[in-house]
Design an enzyme around this catalytic site. Structure first.
Site, mmCIF file in Angstrom:
data_model
loop_
_atom_site.group_PDB
_atom_site.id
_atom_site.type_symbol
_atom_site.label_atom_id
_atom_site.label_comp_id
_atom_site.label_asym_id
_atom_site.label_seq_id
_atom_site.Cartn_x
_atom_site.Cartn_y
_atom_site.Cartn_z
ATOM 1 N N GLU A 394 6.928 42.393 -16.822
ATOM 2 C CA GLU A 394 7.179 43.479 -16.296
ATOM 3 C C GLU A 394 6.631 43.643 -14.876
ATOM 4 O O GLU A 394 7.156 44.280 -13.992
ATOM 5 C CB GLU A 394 6.307 44.628 -16.916
ATOM 6 N N THR A 531 21.662 54.807 -11.972
ATOM 7 C CA THR A 531 20.759 53.908 -12.306
ATOM 8 C C THR A 531 20.548 53.683 -13.733
ATOM 9 O O THR A 531 19.802 53.178 -14.021
ATOM 10 C CB THR A 531 19.333 54.579 -11.623
#
Ligand SMILES: *[C@@H]1O[C@H](CO)[C@@H](O)[C@H](O)[C@H]1NC(C)=O
Ligand SMILES: *[C@@H]1O[C@H](CO)[C@@H](O)[C@H](O)[C@H]1NC(C)=O
Ligand SMILES: *[C@@H]1O[C@H](CO)[C@@H](O)[C@H](O)[C@H]1NC(C)=O
Ligand SMILES: *[C@@H]1O[C@H](CO)[C@@H](O)[C@H](O)[C@H]1NC(C)=O
Length: 548
Positions: A394, A531
């Site tokens: 992440e 997106t």
């Protein structure tokens, strides 16, 4: 796609925290130059062909079917599947409106999954957007639901019209998009027009009263809301989104734009001025930059000024934010900033950058942007191939080779990461993987730009690792740690809806032949991906084509 729910990267700026208990198990050290950037832009590369990809396309289809069947069987009508326990999950941001079904629609259409498309089209008119027990996010509702519905509408009236079961089924998509937009447009009803991102339905939708809003959540709306206006003839939707966007295009006060085109992270809802001067291309700001060029692609006539801001941001990023790790100067990452001070953090969300630079470079005919995007893409690949699972974390950090090693913003890795950093050029700050698409997304743009089979291979390798590591029970799940040393992964028992809209779509499209929905090398795109990876039909009405 962005997630402002986890802006831990901002909180972590000063302390350079480390994740607990993720020691490197690597003992061999690969030579740094073995990983040296191989990416080059080949303007005259061969035509994109589909040799030997068909078996892989079938394998992707199987993964789609398996994870879709899990959702169908155990979580149908809910937002997300809990694959390990075969349960379902609804939450704020998705609101119990069937997020996985709506997010899967555009992918199922493109993959020709007729049965899934039929189920989703039957389900969509039954969604009650007027009712939810959880807080509603203007941004998340826009990119997942409005984006997903409009994309289905554009695809089924356009290149996939043969898959439409009836005109009514297709018209329902637009009607539901109008319905949800009419419910949530109260978010824009503020003194400045900058929306309050958070809504409460009790039962009528009202603003929660959050005093500020993130740049990405304000700045990733125009594409969907303007499309809704163009499809309905009702100008209100687009005007609301554009009025809010105007504050981001002319940022005030000027000192909260530390580099030309690169702005802070939040604006005040009351007056549209900036709250801070902290930013970069990571969560919280990311899709604002992404949409500047994508909205221009949607209509270069109406949105030329958006493109100008994108160019400013990209030039500043190349000049001021490009950073090379001390142990792997062959790699390029983009830094974050607080004012003019850089912070050397990046992560999975930020890894859409490469693809966005490449897309803009193609559309504006600017090979420098394409080449830089390819460098960023290769850097993000490193975050995958250096971990034990072959999946990127992440969040990661590094030491910049052009900043003093004893500077407060440039401290060396903690002891337990020293070996890993020596070899990898970064170390891990947050080790989880949430089924995010951004690295494969950038491979997709890299492949479409260059035609280089290497990017298909990178994407396939990443997809196989994700599928092998994250498959559990009836689907795939987010995992706690990509740097797994012993035993099975810790599963969060959560199958994100963007697994369907993004990961499966980009891996499918990179393997697939050229078609109307594919990104074009000459900038003549017919569709632009929002997106959440929902393709929106580019506007045709003004008669002026983009350059090239
Ligand atoms: C804008 O609003 C914020 C929050 O209410 C306030 O702190 C700030 O001073 C205002 N700025 C201007 C220029 O009015
Ligand atoms: C940092 O790395 C870049 C890219 O390899 C290189 O061009 C530059 O000279 C390096 N800077 C320093 C100060 O070592
Ligand atoms: C994906 O994972 C499933 C379950 O482990 C496996 O059966 C399948 O072969 C995998 N597919 C690919 C392409 O790796
Ligand atoms: C969940 O469903 C899958 C596939 O249908 C099955 O293999 C698995 O045993 C089930 N798990 C539980 C906990 O019921």
């Amino acid at each position: 796609m962005l997630h402002v729910g986890t802006p831990s990267i901002f909180i972590n700026f000063a302390g350079r925290p480390i994740a607990q208990g993720h020691q490197s198990s690597f003992s061999t050290r690969r030579a740094a130059d073995a990983m040296r950037l191989q990416a080059t832009w080949l303007p005259l590369a061969a035509l994109i062909t589909n040799t030997a990809a068909n078996d892989k396309i079938e394998a992707v289809r199987e993964v789609f079917k398996r994870t879709w069947d899990g959702y169908r069987e155990y979580a149908w009508g809910h937002d997300s599947l809990r694959p390990a326990t075969n349960g379902s999950f609804d939450d704020s941001y998705r609101n119990g409106w069937g997020a996985s079904a709506v997010d899967a629609l555009s992918t199922a259409i493109i993959m020709g999954e007729t049965e899934a498309v039929g189920h989703i089209l039957k389900f969509i008119p039954t969604i009650d957007f007027g009712t939810t027990s959880t807080e509603v996010s203007l941004f998340e509702t826009t990119i997942r639901y409005i984006g997903g519905l409009l994309s289905g509408y554009d695809l089924l009236r356009g290149p996939y019209k043969d898959m439409a079961p009836s005109k009514e089924a297709v018209d329902n998509l637009l009607e539901q998009a109008i319905r949800v937009a009419d419910l949530i447009k109260v978010a824009f009803d503020t003194p400045s027009g900058v929306p309050d991102n958070d809504l409460i339905f009790d039962p009528e939708p009202r603003r929660k009263g959050t005093p500020d809003n993130w740049v990405a959540t304000v700045g990733s709306l125009v594409l969907e809301w303007e499309r809704l206006s163009d499809l309905t003839g009702n100008r209100e939707y687009g005007e609301l989104a554009k009025r809010a966007q105007a504050y981001l295009l002319d940022p005030q006060p000027p000192e909260l734009e530390p580099f030309p085109g690169l702005v802070g992270s939040r604006v005040w809802v009351d007056n549209g001025t900036f709250v801070d001067a902290m930013g970069g291309w990571n969560g919280g700001t990311d899709s604002f930059y992404e949409y500047l060029i994508k909205t221009y692609i949607y209509d270069p006539v109406r949105f030329e000024s958006y493109k100008d801001r994108w160019v400013l941001a990209v030039e500043s990023s190349m000049k001021h934010l490009a950073s090379h790790p001390t142990t792997r100067p062959d790699l390029t990452f983009l830094s974050m900033y607080l004012g003019e001070t850089l912070f050397f953090y990046s992560g999975h969300l930020a890894c859409f950058q490469g693809g966005n630079f490449i897309l803009g470079g193609l559309v504006l005919d600017e090979p420098r942007y394409v080449n830089f995007g390819l460098e960023l893409t290769a850097g993000c690949r490193e975050s995958y191939i250096q971990t034990t699972t072959g999946i990127g974390p992440e969040l990661f950090t590094w030491q910049d080779n052009a900043t003093a090693p004893d500077a407060p913003n440039n401290s060396p890795p903690p002891e337990e990461y020293a070996d890993f950093y020596e070899k990898a050029g970064f170390w891990i700050v947050s080790p989880q993987y949430s089924l995010r698409p951004e690295v494969i997304e950038s491979y997709y743009y890299a492949y479409r730009a260059t035609g280089d089979e290497m990017y298909r291979k990178w994407a396939w390798d990443a997809f196989v690792k994700i599928n092998n590591t994250c498959s559990v029970g009836s689907g795939v799940s987010s995992i706690a740690d990509v740097q797994l040393t012993v035993g099975a992964p810790v599963f969060y028992d959560f199958q994100e809806s963007f697994w369907f809209s993004e990961v499966l779509k980009y891996i499918y499209l990179i393997l697939e032949d050229d078609s109307d929905v594919q990104v074009k090398r000459d900038g003549g795109d017919l569709f632009v991906y929002n997106t959440e990876a929902h393709p929106i039909r580019v506007f045709e009405g003004t008669g002026k084509r983009r350059r090239r």
